[in-house]
Design a protein around this motif. Sequence first.
Motif, PDB file in Angstrom:
ATOM      1  N   PHE A 240     -22.086 -48.532 -25.512  1.00 48.50           N
ATOM      2  CA  PHE A 240     -21.631 -48.843 -26.827  1.00 48.50           C
ATOM      3  C   PHE A 240     -20.404 -48.484 -27.486  1.00 48.50           C
TER       4      PHE A 240
ATOM      5  N   TYR B 192     -28.299 -52.726 -20.488  1.00 53.76           N
ATOM      6  CA  TYR B 192     -29.193 -51.459 -21.162  1.00 53.76           C
ATOM      7  C   TYR B 192     -29.751 -50.602 -19.918  1.00 53.76           C
TER       8      TYR B 192
ATOM      9  N   ARG C 263     -23.398 -61.068 -25.389  1.00 54.00           N
ATOM     10  CA  ARG C 263     -24.499 -60.181 -25.396  1.00 54.00           C
ATOM     11  C   ARG C 263     -25.295 -59.557 -25.277  1.00 54.00           C
TER      12      ARG C 263
ATOM     13  N   SER D 259     -18.469 -56.640 -25.670  1.00 51.80           N
ATOM     14  CA  SER D 259     -19.605 -55.344 -24.672  1.00 51.80           C
ATOM     15  C   SER D 259     -19.637 -55.756 -23.578  1.00 51.80           C
TER      16      SER D 259
ATOM     17  N   LYS E 256     -16.996 -50.413 -26.456  1.00 50.53           N
ATOM     18  CA  LYS E 256     -17.402 -51.241 -26.431  1.00 50.53           C
ATOM     19  C   LYS E 256     -16.611 -50.887 -28.076  1.00 50.53           C
TER      20      LYS E 256
ATOM     21  N   GLU F 212     -26.309 -56.309 -24.082  1.00 50.87           N
ATOM     22  CA  GLU F 212     -27.509 -55.293 -24.756  1.00 50.87           C
ATOM     23  C   GLU F 212     -28.620 -55.261 -24.431  1.00 50.87           C
TER      24      GLU F 212
END
Length: 267
Positions: A23, A112, A104, A213, A26, A108
Amino acid sequence: MTNPAITTFRGFPATAAYVWSPFACKLEARLRFAGLAYKVDQGAPPKGPRGKIPYIALSKDSDSAPEMVSDTSMISEKLVDAGLAEDLNAKLTPVEKAQDAAVRALLEEKLYFYQTYERWEQNYYPMRDKALAALPLPVKFLVGQLGYRKMSSALYGQGTGRLTASEITKFKTEVWDHINALLTASSRKRGSGAPDGMFFVLGGSKPTEADTSLFGFVASGLVCDAAPETRRIIRSLPTVMDYADKIHRHFFPDYEHWDDDDGKGEK
């Protein structure tokens, strides 16, 4: 708002290199896609407005107090609303916006957690030592154990912690295969007008929010020593590597490349 001052807090010492947080990478991609100058600093989750990394300090001018903003999506919205950055998705069709949001979410809200498992469950010691490098040893041991238990509990509650290691590897590999398929299709059509032969995940001539992302996950995955499996997967996909390399050379020419230092990236 003119001549804003932006400081990005990444959770790691300030250097001209990518960090282990997808992040944080990103957010830097978002700032560079917008052509915004910024400084980097270490910061810490407790100091951020939402208790997490990354976050920014945004000052309108030298006389104003900085506004602290957290959450990468909300930071992007803030920059657009303040007139500092172009809306990367403004020209997308409704279907393309849905595709952007899906990419995304895949990264994410799915990948993740698989990568968090790899870092904190399978490679705890290198992850602890890097994430808590600023702490003295006795405190590092204690905070590391507390962090490990918190991560394990969160992963179990989310569902990833209920899977076997081989199942997580399978699902993680599938995510990267999906990403590779999208980039392969995009590289073939290469939106007209894209500089330096770059191509973006939705196939247009400019990056969208999904690219911020995606680049964040690729760059952080390539430099993170606590995610060797992720690094091997990414490096096995030439199109993904080409995508990231072109963005790096165009938008991050001042940053250490992940192939420096024998491919380990961050020192």
